[in-house]
Design a protein around this motif. Structure first.
Motif, mmCIF file in Angstrom:
data_model
loop_
_atom_site.group_PDB
_atom_site.id
_atom_site.type_symbol
_atom_site.label_atom_id
_atom_site.label_comp_id
_atom_site.label_asym_id
_atom_site.label_seq_id
_atom_site.Cartn_x
_atom_site.Cartn_y
_atom_site.Cartn_z
ATOM 1 N N ILE A 54 43.293 1.400 -1.997
ATOM 2 C CA ILE A 54 41.800 0.862 -1.892
ATOM 3 C C ILE A 54 40.696 0.897 -2.919
ATOM 4 C CG2 ILE A 54 39.340 1.084 -1.083
ATOM 5 C CD1 ILE A 54 41.052 2.982 1.518
ATOM 6 N N VAL A 55 40.589 -0.035 -3.560
ATOM 7 C CA VAL A 55 40.331 -0.728 -4.925
ATOM 8 C C VAL A 55 38.097 -0.951 -4.336
ATOM 9 C CG1 VAL A 55 39.463 -2.284 -7.099
ATOM 10 C CG2 VAL A 55 42.128 -1.766 -5.760
ATOM 11 N N GLY A 56 37.696 0.209 -5.094
ATOM 12 C CA GLY A 56 35.680 0.141 -4.944
ATOM 13 C C GLY A 56 35.046 -0.453 -6.499
ATOM 14 N N LEU A 57 33.873 -0.992 -6.398
ATOM 15 C CA LEU A 57 33.012 -1.510 -7.568
ATOM 16 C C LEU A 57 33.559 -0.798 -8.637
ATOM 17 C CD1 LEU A 57 32.169 -4.053 -9.145
ATOM 18 C CD2 LEU A 57 29.263 -2.987 -7.445
ATOM 19 N N ILE A 109 43.263 5.786 -4.049
ATOM 20 C CA ILE A 109 41.775 5.026 -4.163
ATOM 21 C C ILE A 109 41.379 5.151 -5.744
ATOM 22 C CG2 ILE A 109 39.414 5.375 -3.340
ATOM 23 C CD1 ILE A 109 40.308 6.809 -1.405
ATOM 24 N N THR A 110 40.808 4.384 -6.368
ATOM 25 C CA THR A 110 40.328 3.725 -7.296
ATOM 26 C C THR A 110 39.213 2.570 -7.317
ATOM 27 O OG1 THR A 110 41.790 3.119 -8.898
ATOM 28 C CG2 THR A 110 41.898 1.702 -7.946
ATOM 29 N N ASN A 111 38.662 2.330 -8.834
ATOM 30 C CA ASN A 111 37.945 1.108 -8.916
ATOM 31 C C ASN A 111 38.063 0.362 -9.899
ATOM 32 O OD1 ASN A 111 35.724 2.292 -7.227
ATOM 33 N ND2 ASN A 111 35.595 4.447 -8.271
ATOM 34 N N ALA A 112 37.682 -0.376 -10.027
ATOM 35 C CA ALA A 112 37.198 -1.838 -10.727
ATOM 36 C C ALA A 112 37.309 -1.674 -11.620
ATOM 37 C CB ALA A 112 36.744 -2.674 -10.171
ATOM 38 N N VAL A 113 35.592 -0.495 -11.818
ATOM 39 C CA VAL A 113 34.972 -0.098 -12.872
ATOM 40 C C VAL A 113 34.496 1.263 -12.956
ATOM 41 C CG1 VAL A 113 32.838 0.245 -14.892
ATOM 42 C CG2 VAL A 113 33.923 -2.470 -13.955
ATOM 43 N N GLY A 151 34.711 -5.907 -1.337
ATOM 44 C CA GLY A 151 33.239 -6.308 -2.467
ATOM 45 C C GLY A 151 33.657 -7.415 -2.784
ATOM 46 N N SER A 152 33.198 -8.447 -3.242
ATOM 47 C CA SER A 152 33.603 -9.750 -4.317
ATOM 48 C C SER A 152 33.982 -9.607 -4.812
ATOM 49 C CB SER A 152 32.767 -10.434 -3.795
ATOM 50 O OG SER A 152 31.806 -10.294 -4.787
ATOM 51 N N ILE A 153 33.211 -7.946 -5.511
ATOM 52 C CA ILE A 153 33.417 -8.224 -8.044
ATOM 53 C C ILE A 153 35.127 -7.512 -7.561
ATOM 54 C CG2 ILE A 153 32.714 -7.232 -9.887
ATOM 55 C CD1 ILE A 153 30.506 -7.262 -9.348
ATOM 56 N N ALA A 154 35.487 -6.724 -7.119
ATOM 57 C CA ALA A 154 37.066 -5.333 -7.350
ATOM 58 C C ALA A 154 37.990 -6.655 -6.325
ATOM 59 C CB ALA A 154 36.602 -4.338 -5.899
ATOM 60 N N HIS A 155 37.574 -7.224 -5.396
ATOM 61 C CA HIS A 155 38.240 -8.305 -4.892
ATOM 62 C C HIS A 155 38.804 -9.306 -6.212
ATOM 63 C CE1 HIS A 155 39.761 -12.087 -2.366
ATOM 64 N NE2 HIS A 155 39.514 -12.393 -3.193
ATOM 65 N N GLN A 156 37.904 -10.693 -6.964
ATOM 66 C CA GLN A 156 38.086 -11.050 -8.126
ATOM 67 C C GLN A 156 38.691 -9.951 -8.995
ATOM 68 O OE1 GLN A 156 34.583 -12.593 -8.735
ATOM 69 N NE2 GLN A 156 34.128 -13.772 -7.313
ATOM 70 N N THR A 183 50.351 -7.719 0.043
ATOM 71 C CA THR A 183 48.930 -8.427 0.459
ATOM 72 C C THR A 183 47.806 -7.881 -0.141
ATOM 73 O OG1 THR A 183 50.623 -8.840 2.355
ATOM 74 C CG2 THR A 183 48.337 -8.655 2.801
ATOM 75 N N LEU A 184 46.784 -8.716 0.328
ATOM 76 C CA LEU A 184 45.413 -8.440 0.037
ATOM 77 C C LEU A 184 44.263 -8.809 0.832
ATOM 78 C CD1 LEU A 184 42.860 -7.810 -2.238
ATOM 79 C CD2 LEU A 184 43.262 -10.009 -3.306
ATOM 80 N N PHE A 185 44.066 -7.600 1.135
ATOM 81 C CA PHE A 185 43.217 -7.485 2.402
ATOM 82 C C PHE A 185 41.365 -7.521 1.568
ATOM 83 C CE2 PHE A 185 46.878 -6.302 4.790
ATOM 84 C CZ PHE A 185 46.632 -6.805 5.945
ATOM 85 N N SER A 186 40.274 -7.673 2.014
ATOM 86 C CA SER A 186 38.977 -7.950 1.988
ATOM 87 C C SER A 186 38.266 -7.525 2.629
ATOM 88 C CB SER A 186 38.679 -8.397 1.119
ATOM 89 O OG SER A 186 39.607 -9.328 -0.208
ATOM 90 N N SER A 187 37.557 -6.924 2.302
ATOM 91 C CA SER A 187 36.354 -6.398 3.078
ATOM 92 C C SER A 187 35.255 -6.701 2.278
ATOM 93 C CB SER A 187 36.161 -4.727 3.543
ATOM 94 O OG SER A 187 35.127 -4.125 4.122
ATOM 95 N N TYR A 188 33.760 -6.514 2.895
ATOM 96 C CA TYR A 188 32.355 -5.555 2.705
ATOM 97 C C TYR A 188 32.539 -4.717 1.770
ATOM 98 C CZ TYR A 188 30.830 -10.220 4.067
ATOM 99 O OH TYR A 188 30.628 -11.828 4.331
ATOM 100 N N HIS A 189 31.682 -4.541 1.080
ATOM 101 C CA HIS A 189 31.350 -2.885 -0.036
ATOM 102 C C HIS A 189 30.270 -1.986 1.520
ATOM 103 C CE1 HIS A 189 31.318 0.795 -1.758
ATOM 104 N NE2 HIS A 189 31.801 0.108 -2.552
#
Length: 218
Positions: A54-57, A109-113, A151-156, A183-189
């Motif tokens: 799982i990748v958060g912002l 679980i990690t974060n993009a930043v 979220g979109s930033i983590a997705h990108q 396989t990349l799943f995406s959700s609103y944060h």
């Protein structure tokens, strides 16, 4: 992009001066807080057990930046960890403390930043720089099958970390796309703002995990 030799930045990582200075200021104000790049939360069985990442912002100021564990200490964690427990991706009881004994199951679980940004808003250069840690984080899990971007930033950033073009893999809530071998799943944060405004309902969030659980059982 600066090359990273490790999936985890050092405690005094200097690569993003604005974030480094922001944390330094909070170390003075709240010396008992974690106030450092927040490391990836791993299951006790280690890297080989991880099938879902799982990748958060980024860490929240009074959440992960305070506690040192992703999504721990703020509302987003309440929703995330209750959902993980309900779908078998975590066990124990979440008490919003890093010593609550909660364990992940086949999940990391990690974060993009990795560092807390002012006003919860990392800038583009910081997202790009911290991708030097996201790339080896993804690569450390030999049995990884699914990445969930919140979220979109983590997705990108995840798409780019996987070697894809953002235009070819657009963000949408509930999206499911094969990027490289993952396989990349995406959700609103799962932020309080998104749930308060109705952008994300609990049912919408739970459904994403229901689909991931079904995918991993195939």
């Amino acid at each position: 992009m600066v090359a990273a030799s490790s999936p985890e930045p050092g405690r005094d990582c200097p690569l993003c001066p604005r974030l480094h200075d922001f944390i330094a200021d909070w170390r003075q104000r709240e010396p008992s807080w974690f106030n450092a790049p927040v490391p990836t939360f791993l299951p006790p069985e280690g890297d080989k057990a991880v099938k879902l990442l799982i990748v958060g912002l980024a860490p929240g100021l009074r959440g992960a930046n305070r506690t040192g564990r992703p999504f721990t200490g703020d509302y987003a964690g309440d929703l995330l960890y209750s959902t993980l427990i309900a779908h078998g991706f975590a066990r124990g009881e979440f008490k919003a403390r890093p010593d609550d004994g909660l364990e992940l199951v086949g999940t990391a679980i990690t974060n993009a930043v990795r560092c807390v940004p002012p006003e919860n808003k990392p800038v583009g250069a910081e997202i790009t720089t911290c991708r030097t840690f996201l790339v080896p984080t993804i690569a450390r899990f030999p049995n990884l099958r699914v990445v969930l971007a919140l979220g979109s930033i983590a997705h990108q950033s995840t798409v780019r970390a996987l070697g894809g073009r953002v235009a070819a893999y657009p963000f949408r809530h509930g999206g499911q796309q094969l990027v490289s071998a993952v396989t990349l799943f995406s959700s609103y944060h799962c932020s309080r703002y998104n749930t308060n405004t109705g952008v994300l309902t609990e049912a919408m969030f739970v459904n994403v995990f229901r689909e991931i659980a079904a995918f991993l059982q195939r």
